[in-house]
Design an enzyme around this catalytic site. Sequence first.
Site, short mmCIF file in Angstrom:
data_model
loop_
_atom_site.label_atom_id
_atom_site.label_comp_id
_atom_site.label_asym_id
_atom_site.label_seq_id
_atom_site.Cartn_x
_atom_site.Cartn_y
_atom_site.Cartn_z
N GLU A 177 13.23 24.51 -19.05
CA GLU A 177 13.29 23.28 -19.85
C GLU A 177 11.84 22.91 -20.11
O GLU A 177 11.15 22.43 -19.22
CB GLU A 177 13.96 22.15 -19.05
CG GLU A 177 15.38 22.43 -18.64
CD GLU A 177 16.33 22.39 -19.82
OE1 GLU A 177 16.07 21.67 -20.79
OE2 GLU A 177 17.32 23.14 -19.78
N CYS A 229 10.50 14.21 -21.77
CA CYS A 229 10.58 15.47 -22.51
C CYS A 229 11.37 15.30 -23.79
O CYS A 229 11.26 16.09 -24.72
CB CYS A 229 11.22 16.54 -21.64
SG CYS A 229 12.76 15.98 -20.93
P1 NAP Z 1 3.55 22.10 -15.60
O1 NAP Z 1 2.12 21.96 -15.36
O2 NAP Z 1 4.03 23.22 -16.42
O3 NAP Z 1 4.23 22.12 -14.15
C1 NAP Z 1 5.61 22.14 -14.00
C2 NAP Z 1 5.97 22.55 -12.61
O4 NAP Z 1 5.60 23.92 -12.42
C3 NAP Z 1 5.24 21.78 -11.51
O5 NAP Z 1 6.11 21.59 -10.42
C4 NAP Z 1 4.12 22.72 -11.12
O6 NAP Z 1 3.65 22.50 -9.81
C5 NAP Z 1 4.84 24.04 -11.22
N1 NAP Z 1 3.98 25.20 -11.28
C6 NAP Z 1 2.82 25.35 -11.94
N2 NAP Z 1 2.34 26.61 -11.76
C7 NAP Z 1 3.24 27.25 -10.96
C8 NAP Z 1 3.30 28.56 -10.39
N3 NAP Z 1 2.39 29.47 -10.63
N4 NAP Z 1 4.37 28.86 -9.60
C9 NAP Z 1 5.34 27.95 -9.35
N5 NAP Z 1 5.32 26.69 -9.86
C10 NAP Z 1 4.28 26.35 -10.66
O7 NAP Z 1 4.18 20.79 -16.28
P2 NAP Z 1 3.96 19.28 -15.86
O8 NAP Z 1 2.57 18.94 -16.29
O9 NAP Z 1 4.37 19.02 -14.46
O10 NAP Z 1 5.02 18.54 -16.75
C11 NAP Z 1 4.77 18.09 -18.06
C12 NAP Z 1 5.46 18.97 -19.07
O11 NAP Z 1 6.85 19.12 -18.72
C13 NAP Z 1 5.46 18.40 -20.46
O12 NAP Z 1 5.01 19.37 -21.34
C14 NAP Z 1 6.92 18.06 -20.74
O13 NAP Z 1 7.30 18.20 -22.08
C15 NAP Z 1 7.65 19.00 -19.88
N6 NAP Z 1 8.95 18.47 -19.47
C16 NAP Z 1 10.08 19.05 -19.95
C17 NAP Z 1 11.32 18.56 -19.58
C18 NAP Z 1 12.59 19.18 -20.07
O14 NAP Z 1 13.68 18.86 -19.58
N7 NAP Z 1 12.52 20.03 -21.04
C19 NAP Z 1 11.42 17.49 -18.71
C20 NAP Z 1 10.24 16.92 -18.24
C21 NAP Z 1 9.01 17.43 -18.64
P3 NAP Z 1 2.25 21.76 -9.53
O15 NAP Z 1 2.40 20.37 -10.06
O16 NAP Z 1 2.12 21.83 -8.07
O17 NAP Z 1 1.21 22.55 -10.29
#
Ligand code: NAP
Length: 518
Positions: free
Chosen positions: A259, A298
């Site tokens: 997502e 999102c």
């Molecule tokens: P992100 O930086 O992509 O991180 C998402 C998750 O992935 C976090 O828990 C992060 O952990 C984890 N992660 C990062 N690198 C990883 C790795 N190598 N292995 C395992 N896990 C890893 O996104 P974010 O900044 O948290 O969230 C914002 C984004 O999410 C926005 O772009 C938004 O559009 C999107 N979003 C989408 C939805 C949907 O339902 N489509 C809902 C909410 C948000 P850490 O924080 O520990 O790095």
Amino acid sequence: MTTPLRSYVAGRWYTAPDAAAGTVVSDAVTGDPVAVVSSTGLDMGAVLDHATGVGGPALRELTFPQRAALLKALAGYLKERRPEYYALSHRTGATLFDSRFDVDGGIGVLSAYAGIGARELPDDTVLPVDEPHLLGRGGGFVGRHLAVSRPGVAVQINAYNFPVWGMLEKLGPALLAGVPSIVKPATPTAFLTELVVRDVIESGLLPEGALQLVCGSVGDLLDRLGPQDSVAFTGSAATGRRLRGNATVLGEAVRFTVEADSLNCSILGPDAVPGTPEFDLYVAQLVTEMTVKAGQKCTAIRRALVPAGLVAAVVDAVAARLDQVVVGNPTSEGVTMGALAGLAQREHVRTAVRTLAVGARTVIGDPDKVDPVDADPTRGAFLAPVLLVADDPERPEPHHVEAFGPVSTVIGYGSVEGAIAAAARGRGSLASSVVTADPQVARQVVRGLGPWHGRVLVLDRDSAPESTGHGSPMPTLLHGGPGRAGGGAELGGLESVRHHMQTVAVQGSPSVLDAVSR
Ligand code: NAP
């Protein structure tokens, strides 16, 4: 010393030996440290063994109604503790309204899955998917599909914007399916997820091993997964792509749902001119989507597609409403919009706005200027709402760049076909809406947007009083979108429960099939 966040693994709370050197997470409002996050030393093999050896078998012993009863009890238990969650949620920058969206919304999803389990699932551990199909002329040989629980784990990687809802909306279907979960919250708001998990564990309602929590890096967890496991990822498209490409995930055909970010749009119908209820609904909805959770949803409207001749009228009406928005400390009287999750997130949004501004003009707000109530704008992650107008609808930026904050771009369109084509330039989105009182416009737009969107809301004066709005995913409806949005499908009632199960086609005599199905 700042409190180290703990993980809950293999039946105990774990603090990393180097906790003090972990990632410091700050209060989004004051900038004060809240917690320090590290998972150093965690043995991911032991985490998986505990889930598959302890949690899975215990869950699979329960029938669907028994699992549903657990969800119901859990929802009731957490509901009693909401004030504590709201208080901590403020530190993520959320107002009380935002916190209810996250906390009550998440508990509501658990309750909804409890209802689905009680009403729609059999008093059994196996789910017949269809009625028997005749496969022989004499009626002595039939086939039907059964869904059985997979003996693996559900790894749930969540984004920072919904620390409670994000966890519970994934947990509910997995528990109902009889699959143990390993939850990995996003670091910036993991402290709120940890509080809720602490209560879940203390409640004693879930069988041990049904839920584990990893705060910090998941280390080599993905490299250890197997064919019965699944990963549900929510976050940015870039991270999703990287994790989906993990060699083990690919090699073992691990079910992987993404997502991801999404450039959702809302279309103003040509009939919805100023003075109509639909025009007002459109503007109110756009402002709501820009400001709830400070635009960190999102599903928020990033692109406002309006008839070219109405761009100025929409901007004026949005400006009038945004004038009423009070940015500041979410606990202060009169504040209606809080902070982003942190200074790093604010910097991301500012950078994205600068990129958007290459192809659009900023007509409301300045991403670098904010005067929050009862807060220091240099320490708190505040950002004033920003509205841009893309005078040239062919510019690529609004269709490619996600500013994950209170930011939207108005784009004029010449025809309904043009609006549909512009929507598709987002390359796949989670949610969209069309605000119109003309059923023909609704018909054309829904059919045009359908292939590119997970959900389409048609809003008019009749549905408005009960409408749940553009940005709210519903437990019984699909949440997920094609293409850029990740191609995933979370929620959606029974479908999301079946996602955690294996569907098997069983063939045999009618009496044998009857026996194995019950
Ligand atoms: P992100 O930086 O992509 O991180 C998402 C998750 O992935 C976090 O828990 C992060 O952990 C984890 N992660 C990062 N690198 C990883 C790795 N190598 N292995 C395992 N896990 C890893 O996104 P974010 O900044 O948290 O969230 C914002 C984004 O999410 C926005 O772009 C938004 O559009 C999107 N979003 C989408 C939805 C949907 O339902 N489509 C809902 C909410 C948000 P850490 O924080 O520990 O790095």
